[in-house]
Design an enzyme around this catalytic site. Structure first.
Site, PDB file in Angstrom:
ATOM      1  CB  SER A  51      -0.924   0.024   1.221  1.00 52.26           C
ATOM      2  OG  SER A  51      -0.155  -0.104   2.402  1.00 52.26           O
ATOM      3  CG  ASP A 324      -4.536   4.884   7.163  1.00 48.06           C
ATOM      4  OD1 ASP A 324      -3.303   4.839   7.385  1.00 48.06           O
ATOM      5  OD2 ASP A 324      -5.076   4.219   6.248  1.00 48.06           O
ATOM      6  CG  HIS A 327      -1.253   3.687   4.798  1.00 46.20           C
ATOM      7  ND1 HIS A 327      -2.310   3.045   5.391  1.00 46.20           N
ATOM      8  CD2 HIS A 327      -0.610   2.755   4.060  1.00 46.20           C
ATOM      9  CE1 HIS A 327      -2.305   1.771   5.030  1.00 46.20           C
ATOM     10  NE2 HIS A 327      -1.297   1.568   4.226  1.00 46.20           N
TER      11      HIS A 327
END
Ligand SMILES: *[C@@H]1O[C@H](CO)[C@@H](O)[C@H](O)[C@H]1NC(C)=O
Ligand SMILES: *[C@@H]1O[C@H](CO)[C@@H](O)[C@H](O)[C@H]1NC(C)=O
Ligand SMILES: *[C@@H]1O[C@H](CO)[C@@H](O)[C@H](O)[C@H]1NC(C)=O
Ligand SMILES: *[C@@H]1O[C@H](CO)[C@@H](O)[C@H](O)[C@H]1NC(C)=O
Length: 349
Positions: A51, A324, A327
């Site tokens: 991610s 978040d 990240h």
């Protein structure tokens, strides 16, 4: 970094697995140097990992990155990026003066933009199998290999970014792995990563760059218990162990291959650390995330069945470092990227 449902202790069988690269099928420049004479071509960026690099490969139905408020800054709607906006890949593409490469999932729609490369990275992945619907690094590289064999990607002026940001360890811990056990697990992660990097180089990618681990112990998921005041030092010690082994593995790969291009480390650890240590002015309460789940069983982007949002959102993502629980924001990535920039010139060749 969602919780996993799969529970294979893959590292047990690791020793039996072989990564095969087509050794018969070299695209190295005959001159044997990573400098290229194709400067008129745009560079191509091939992206692998998780991610921290994915720009949309996870399926929409499962990924929070495809829900509000992800993408609120850029492109002003969810785009499959785990951020309010751009991620590391986008900044690197801009640095290479090209468009962010098209996600593998959308390759059929992208023949015009294939000249910029392709993004095979997918959220949640690791070098080993982690979460359902993700694809491990070996599978991502196999997907890439097929694209090359089909002629969709040529490798002139190619740079690969490999972002492995810690999902193997999340999965390991979710399955009962202990800190003590990392002494044997971490070398297995590095060994697999090393094979994968060697494979990319043998396939003919001109320049290969791999990220080391960022200070995972400073992620909001680790600092929530201290009200976002203190990084978890034992987690960061484990990160340093991983990074030292990675450095030794890369040295070995570069020593063994005097002809091919050198593999470079993108030092996310120090990139993050320098921002975290001196980011106070720009980023206020620097360890506190912008999008905060109301309890730790929720995630940014979640709502209950009545549509009630189960998270809170800060007012200024552009002055918040973490987006978040795991990240950075676009502003966070931008700050990390500018602190790394002086070390990235070897990727330009
Ligand atoms: C190496 O590069 C030079 C200059 O671009 C070229 O003239 C030469 O033929 C190349 N050598 C090989 C072995 O490809
Ligand atoms: C990667 O995934 C493939 C396909 O699921 C699997 O066959 C392979 O064993 C996995 N490799 C590693 C290193 O976990
Ligand atoms: C730090 O992280 C480790 C690994 O997740 C955990 O076992 C430990 O309890 C954490 N320490 C603190 C002080 O939160
Ligand atoms: C490097 O190139 C030389 C000369 O072309 C060759 O003999 C040697 O095997 C190559 N070494 C490696 C590690 O590829």
């Amino acid at each position: 970094m969602e919780r996993s449902s799969s529970c294979f202790f893959l590292f047990l069988v690791m020793g039996l697995m072989k990564v095969r690269c087509s050794a018969d099928h070299h695209h190295h420049l005959e001159n044997g140097s990573s400098t290229n004479s194709w400067t008129s071509n745009p560079r191509k960026l091939l992206v692998f990992g998780d991610s921290y690099a994915d720009t949309g490969n996870l399926p929409k139905i499962v990924a929070p990155s495809w829900r509000k408020p992800y993408g609120v800054t850029f492109p002003r709607k969810p785009s499959g990026r785990f951020s309010d906006g751009r991620v590391f890949t986008d900044f690197l593409a801009k640095f290479l003066k090209i468009n962010s490469p098209i996600p593998y999932k959308y390759r059929r729609y992208g023949y015009k933009v294939l000249q910029y490369g392709m993004n095979f990275a997918i959220g949640g992945s690791g070098v080993f199998d982690t979460v359902f619907l993700s694809a491990n690094l070996t599978t991502q590289i196999n997907n890439f290999k097929k694209q090359v064999e089909q002629g969709a990607i040529d490798l002139r002026s190619s740079t690969a970014l490999v972002a492995v940001s810690g999902n193997d360890y999340v999965h390991y811990q979710d399955n009962g792995g202990t800190m003590e056990g990392l002494k044997t697990f971490t070398p297995k992660v590095i060994d697999q990563l090393k094979k994968n990097l060697e494979c990319l180089r043998d396939l003919g990618v001109e320049t290969v760059a791999v990220t080391n681990l960022h200070p995972v112990g400073c992620l909001p998921s680790f600092t929530r218990s201290s009200s976002y005041k203190k990084c978890n030092t034992s987690a960061n010690d484990a990160v340093v162990y991983h990074n030292n082994l990675l450095e030794a593995a890369i040295d070995e790969l570069n020593r063994d291959n005097k002809n091919g291009s050198a593999i470079a480390i993108v030092d996310l650890f120090n990139g993050f650390m320098s921002v975290l240590n001196k980011g106070g002015n720009k980023f206020g309460d620097i360890l506190r995330p912008c999008c905060e789940a109301m309890t730790s069983n929720f995630h940014c982007g979640f709502a209950d069945s009545d549509g009630m949002e189960k998270y809170t959102l800060c007012r200024r993502p552009d002055s918040t470092f973490y987006w978040d629980s795991s990240h950075p924001t676009q502003a966070g990535w931008k700050a990390v990227f500018s602190s790394l920039k002086p070390t990235l010139n070897n990727l330009l060749n």
